[in-house]
Write a protein that holds these residues in place. Structure first.
Motif, PDB file in Angstrom:
ATOM      1  N   GLN A  15      78.795  34.530   2.850  1.00  0.00           N
ATOM      2  CA  GLN A  15      78.046  33.987   1.725  1.00  0.00           C
ATOM      3  C   GLN A  15      77.787  35.069   0.694  1.00  0.00           C
ATOM      4  O   GLN A  15      77.094  36.038   0.955  1.00  0.00           O
ATOM      5  CB  GLN A  15      76.717  33.399   2.199  1.00  0.00           C
ATOM      6  CG  GLN A  15      75.893  32.781   1.083  1.00  0.00           C
ATOM      7  CD  GLN A  15      76.589  31.614   0.424  1.00  0.00           C
ATOM      8  OE1 GLN A  15      76.724  30.556   1.024  1.00  0.00           O
ATOM      9  NE2 GLN A  15      77.044  31.802  -0.809  1.00  0.00           N
ATOM     10  N   PRO A 120      67.555  36.076   1.238  1.00  0.00           N
ATOM     11  CA  PRO A 120      67.549  35.703   2.658  1.00  0.00           C
ATOM     12  C   PRO A 120      67.052  34.294   2.970  1.00  0.00           C
ATOM     13  O   PRO A 120      67.651  33.613   3.822  1.00  0.00           O
ATOM     14  CB  PRO A 120      66.656  36.781   3.295  1.00  0.00           C
ATOM     15  CG  PRO A 120      66.824  37.965   2.397  1.00  0.00           C
ATOM     16  CD  PRO A 120      66.921  37.392   1.019  1.00  0.00           C
ATOM     17  N   PRO A 121      65.977  33.789   2.327  1.00  0.00           N
ATOM     18  CA  PRO A 121      65.547  32.427   2.685  1.00  0.00           C
ATOM     19  C   PRO A 121      66.619  31.373   2.447  1.00  0.00           C
ATOM     20  O   PRO A 121      66.706  30.393   3.203  1.00  0.00           O
ATOM     21  CB  PRO A 121      64.336  32.193   1.770  1.00  0.00           C
ATOM     22  CG  PRO A 121      63.823  33.554   1.446  1.00  0.00           C
ATOM     23  CD  PRO A 121      65.054  34.405   1.353  1.00  0.00           C
ATOM     24  N   VAL A 123      70.076  32.048   2.262  1.00  0.00           N
ATOM     25  CA  VAL A 123      71.189  32.346   3.169  1.00  0.00           C
ATOM     26  C   VAL A 123      70.876  31.864   4.582  1.00  0.00           C
ATOM     27  O   VAL A 123      71.738  31.306   5.276  1.00  0.00           O
ATOM     28  CB  VAL A 123      71.487  33.857   3.183  1.00  0.00           C
ATOM     29  CG1 VAL A 123      72.470  34.209   4.300  1.00  0.00           C
ATOM     30  CG2 VAL A 123      72.058  34.299   1.843  1.00  0.00           C
ATOM     31  N   ASP A 124      69.632  32.049   5.015  1.00  0.00           N
ATOM     32  CA  ASP A 124      69.246  31.686   6.386  1.00  0.00           C
ATOM     33  C   ASP A 124      68.926  30.203   6.546  1.00  0.00           C
ATOM     34  O   ASP A 124      68.598  29.760   7.650  1.00  0.00           O
ATOM     35  CB  ASP A 124      68.031  32.515   6.819  1.00  0.00           C
ATOM     36  CG  ASP A 124      68.341  34.003   6.905  1.00  0.00           C
ATOM     37  OD1 ASP A 124      69.530  34.350   6.990  1.00  0.00           O
ATOM     38  OD2 ASP A 124      67.389  34.809   6.882  1.00  0.00           O
ATOM     39  N   GLY A 125      68.967  29.444   5.459  1.00  0.00           N
ATOM     40  CA  GLY A 125      68.719  28.016   5.556  1.00  0.00           C
ATOM     41  C   GLY A 125      67.256  27.629   5.604  1.00  0.00           C
ATOM     42  O   GLY A 125      66.928  26.475   5.896  1.00  0.00           O
ATOM     43  N   VAL A 126      66.365  28.576   5.320  1.00  0.00           N
ATOM     44  CA  VAL A 126      64.936  28.266   5.301  1.00  0.00           C
ATOM     45  C   VAL A 126      64.601  27.382   4.105  1.00  0.00           C
ATOM     46  O   VAL A 126      63.735  26.509   4.179  1.00  0.00           O
ATOM     47  CB  VAL A 126      64.101  29.564   5.251  1.00  0.00           C
ATOM     48  CG1 VAL A 126      62.619  29.262   5.066  1.00  0.00           C
ATOM     49  CG2 VAL A 126      64.334  30.380   6.518  1.00  0.00           C
TER      50      VAL A 126
END
Length: 276
Positions: A15, A120-121, A123-126
């Motif tokens: 990603q 990060p939120p 990318v991590d799917g949060v």
């Protein structure tokens, strides 16, 4: 424009993130902002859209390593954001996922590097969209009327009460961006984007980011700027109310009761999915 890239990605399938910087008359800071954004992990493309500047903004951005596009006349922030997103789409890798879009204001300078916290939120799917909450900016004028109007409109339409409803620093998936396109015009773009993403059943989160930007003071220019913001926010909200772009209040009541600052918020499953 060049075709989609096929082999330059050093990590095929990973990603990646594209930074889109709408800019007008920002020759003094845009190069510093571009260099800071290029240092953000996962960023492999920085696009600056010069919205009709007369001060060499495009030249400074290109010299700092950005891909640049210029509107011959000013078309507004939302149009610059849409132009940038279109350029990113044309440069996406054919053998990998669409890049995330990280929108960054041109006047952040070195502090733009702090927008790395928004990646990060997503990318991590949060969350489907992460929004920066800056610290209180020294020298800011005004009474907060525009912020209160923006927050109230978002809450009325979705149940969510954001800390920074007008923040222009946002990382979002391509699906979230497309759910909000076309964007609200002018300074109403952030409010419209938040409402549209939540109405589409996506998830948003606010993230504290140590960024600094140019603020409007209590002089004539500052008052005129805030008046323009207020007008555009009201216009974006009125357009959505007219088209009934909102989450039914009976649906978002539970999510609204349970919300907390800096935690992910999802108003409902979306208009095409039966509510839980």
């Amino acid at each position: 424009m060049p075709p989609a890239e096929t082999s330059a990605d050093p990590h095929p399938g990973s990603q990646r993130v594209a930074v889109v910087i709408p800019a007008k008359e920002e020759a003094d800071l845009v190069a510093t902002t571009v260099r800071a954004c290029r240092a953000i992990p996962r960023v492999d493309l920085v696009v600056v859209v010069d919205d009709g500047s007369t001060d060499g903004t495009q030249d400074h951005a290109r010299a700092a390593g950005a891909v640049t596009v210029r509107h011959s006349v000013s078309r507004g922030k939302a149009s610059a954001m849409e132009t940038g997103a279109s350029v990113v789409a044309m440069r996406d890798y054919e053998d990998g996922p669409a890049r995330l879009l990280l929108f960054v204001d041109a006047d952040l300078g070195d502090s733009a590097a702090a927008c790395a916290e928004l990646v990060p939120p997503v990318v991590d799917g949060v969350a489907d969209m992460a929004i920066a909450v800056p610290p209180r900016q020294a020298g800011a004028g005004g009474s907060g009327r525009v912020v209160r109007a923006a927050r109230s409109a978002i809450t009325s339409a979705t149940g969510w009460s954001p800390v920074a409803p007008l923040s222009g620093q946002r990382c979002l998936s391509r699906e979230a961006y497309e759910a909000a396109a076309p964007l609200a015009e002018g300074w109403g773009v952030e409010v419209g984007l938040t409402i549209d993403v939540l109405v589409a059943g996506k998830t948003v989160i606010e993230v504290p980011c140590d960024i600094t930007h140019r603020v409007s003071g209590n002089d004539t220019a500052g008052r005129l700027h805030r008046a323009s913001q207020y007008r555009d926010v009201l216009r974006a909200v009125a357009g959505r109310r007219l088209r009934r772009v909102r989450v039914p209040s009976r649906v978002f009541e539970s999510a609204a009761r349970e919300q907390a600052h800096f935690l992910a918020y999802r108003a409902w499953p979306g208009p095409d999915t039966p509510a839980m």
